[in-house]
Write a protein that holds these residues in place. Sequence first.
Motif, PDB file in Angstrom:
ATOM      1  N   UNK A   1       0.827  -1.204   0.000  1.00 40.63           N
ATOM      2  CA  UNK A   1       0.000   0.000   0.000  1.00 40.63           C
ATOM      3  C   UNK A   1       0.863   1.255   0.000  1.00 40.63           C
ATOM      4  N   UNK A   2       1.938   1.224   0.790  1.00 42.98           N
ATOM      5  CA  UNK A   2       2.832   2.376   0.850  1.00 42.98           C
ATOM      6  C   UNK A   2       3.480   2.646  -0.504  1.00 42.98           C
ATOM      7  N   UNK A   3       3.943   1.581  -1.139  1.00 40.59           N
ATOM      8  CA  UNK A   3       4.552   1.731  -2.461  1.00 40.59           C
ATOM      9  C   UNK A   3       3.517   2.196  -3.490  1.00 40.59           C
ATOM     10  N   UNK A   4       2.292   1.680  -3.360  1.00 45.24           N
ATOM     11  CA  UNK A   4       1.227   2.083  -4.297  1.00 45.24           C
ATOM     12  C   UNK A   4       0.940   3.569  -4.174  1.00 45.24           C
ATOM     13  N   UNK A   5       0.886   4.073  -2.914  1.00 47.97           N
ATOM     14  CA  UNK A   5       0.639   5.501  -2.716  1.00 47.97           C
ATOM     15  C   UNK A   5       1.773   6.327  -3.300  1.00 47.97           C
ATOM     16  N   UNK A   6       3.025   5.878  -3.066  1.00 53.17           N
ATOM     17  CA  UNK A   6       4.176   6.621  -3.592  1.00 53.17           C
ATOM     18  C   UNK A   6       4.163   6.641  -5.115  1.00 53.17           C
ATOM     19  N   UNK A   7       3.887   5.479  -5.716  1.00 58.73           N
ATOM     20  CA  UNK A   7       3.862   5.407  -7.187  1.00 58.73           C
ATOM     21  C   UNK A   7       2.722   6.248  -7.743  1.00 58.73           C
ATOM     22  N   UNK A   8       1.547   6.149  -7.082  1.00 52.09           N
ATOM     23  CA  UNK A   8       0.391   6.933  -7.538  1.00 52.09           C
ATOM     24  C   UNK A   8       0.681   8.429  -7.435  1.00 52.09           C
ATOM     25  N   UNK A   9       1.346   8.840  -6.355  1.00 56.82           N
ATOM     26  CA  UNK A   9       1.686  10.259  -6.171  1.00 56.82           C
ATOM     27  C   UNK A   9       2.621  10.736  -7.277  1.00 56.82           C
ATOM     28  N   UNK A  10       3.617   9.923  -7.582  1.00 58.70           N
ATOM     29  CA  UNK A  10       4.567  10.290  -8.642  1.00 58.70           C
ATOM     30  C   UNK A  10       3.865  10.385  -9.992  1.00 58.70           C
ATOM     31  N   UNK A  11       2.978   9.410 -10.261  1.00 59.56           N
ATOM     32  CA  UNK A  11       2.256   9.426 -11.541  1.00 59.56           C
ATOM     33  C   UNK A  11       1.374  10.666 -11.649  1.00 59.56           C
ATOM     34  N   UNK A  12       0.640  10.943 -10.561  1.00 63.49           N
ATOM     35  CA  UNK A  12      -0.236  12.114 -10.580  1.00 63.49           C
ATOM     36  C   UNK A  12       0.564  13.407 -10.711  1.00 63.49           C
ATOM     37  N   UNK A  13       1.693  13.485  -9.998  1.00 66.57           N
ATOM     38  CA  UNK A  13       2.533  14.683 -10.058  1.00 66.57           C
ATOM     39  C   UNK A  13       3.032  14.909 -11.487  1.00 66.57           C
ATOM     40  N   UNK A  14       3.558  13.842 -12.099  1.00 64.77           N
ATOM     41  CA  UNK A  14       4.080  13.971 -13.465  1.00 64.77           C
ATOM     42  C   UNK A  14       2.979  14.312 -14.466  1.00 64.77           C
ATOM     43  N   UNK A  15       1.803  13.713 -14.261  1.00 61.83           N
ATOM     44  CA  UNK A  15       0.687  13.997 -15.180  1.00 61.83           C
ATOM     45  C   UNK A  15       0.239  15.457 -15.047  1.00 61.83           C
ATOM     46  N   UNK A  16       0.090  15.914 -13.805  1.00 57.40           N
ATOM     47  CA  UNK A  16      -0.325  17.308 -13.591  1.00 57.40           C
ATOM     48  C   UNK A  16       0.744  18.287 -14.069  1.00 57.40           C
TER      49      UNK A  16
END
Length: 441
Positions: A17-32
């Motif tokens: 879950x921790x890794x998923x949140x980190x990966x999701x945050x990075x993906x969202x940051x790069x997309x935005x």
Amino acid sequence: MRKKIQRSMVMVLFITLLLSYAILTVIMYNRNLALLESEVRQEARYIRTAVNISGSEYLEEMNGVDWTTRVTQIDRDGNVLYDTRRDESTLENHSGRKEIKEAFASGEGEEIRVSDTVGQEMYYYALRLDDGTVLRVSKSMDGLVGTALDIFPIMAALAALMLVIAYFLAKWQTRRLVRPIYELDLEHPLENETYEELTPFLEAMDKQNKEKEAVSNMRKEFSANVSHELKTPLTSISGYAEIMKNGMVRPQDIPLFSERIYKEARRLITLVEDIIKLSKLDEESVELEKQDVDLYELTREIISRLSPQASQKNIRMEVTGEPVNYFGIRQILDEMIYNVCENAVKYNNENGRVSVWVGNTLDGPKITVSDTGIGIPKEHHERIFERFYRVDKSHSKERGGTGLGLSIVKHGALLHGAKVMVDSTPGRGTRIEMQFPKVGK
């Protein structure tokens, strides 16, 4: 074990879950970030077109409008001609800005950095205008980090819920996984139907159980044999002594009875000594130091000691070979060679022959003892080194011995890392080879 598996499963889920949140945050940051860059570039091109058509008056019309975008115009010398956020006269020279340099050089430039003016991380995009000045458009990136932080409470709540669910699922699954292990029949390991990964363990356990059973049977047999072997001479001694005590022996027969008592006592002492030797070899408590031993010379001494016994049956004994040194315990080596040679005499025929060869081979020192005796049936070859085991129990007493000789040979060989091989045919004799390792020290 069960709690450890539960903790491991929950920990794996937590890390996932921790890794998923980190990966999701990075993906969202790069997309935005990509959307922000696209938006700023599009806005910069729109303003550039308007300025090229209407001139700098278009920028003046932007004053008073609440823009989230910061627009700046810089001349060739790096002086700020216009800025939507600050009075251009208060701004420092921008000629050193990376995006400004690139715009003057190639027509456009960009950079991400913390603004000295507004104190926020900004994305800058600059375009060269037709009049030779540079138009720079920028937007704050604080919103991107805020977006990631906004979803953190939701992700934390979901993670907590998932961990609770995972705990109960892990508890249930662990109980299900370990049940077959708890229900193992350790007395009959191979009859269990369980995980394939446990097969080597169960096979090893089954082998261990069989070895324990074999050892237990050997101990029972050993105890029975010891009791029998000790009882026989003691009974004879007691019987002869009782007859002499009661005066039932004629004076001229007393020496004969005394001789019988002496022989049985010597037999009993020999038996006890052999048992003590085996016990020490079993416990590896032999305290004698190793030394260089000439096996050829030692064998000649043993043959000399056995000569009287061989002469009684008119057996010819001979030693051939060559001197060969071996680093070992002399007393144990003596007992090994003596027992093998004594058996060659004891179980030989009248007018028989015992041949002993001692020498070096490619595999190391070797001693071979061959006789023309009664031989040993093949089915007994593996058991003759067991304690008290006799091939012909009906003639064991008349041939003498304790039944421990070859057992001592086997344990002595193990102590020296040697191998003992038997080749025998009933009626044609026996050959026993003792192969010692090449490096004795």
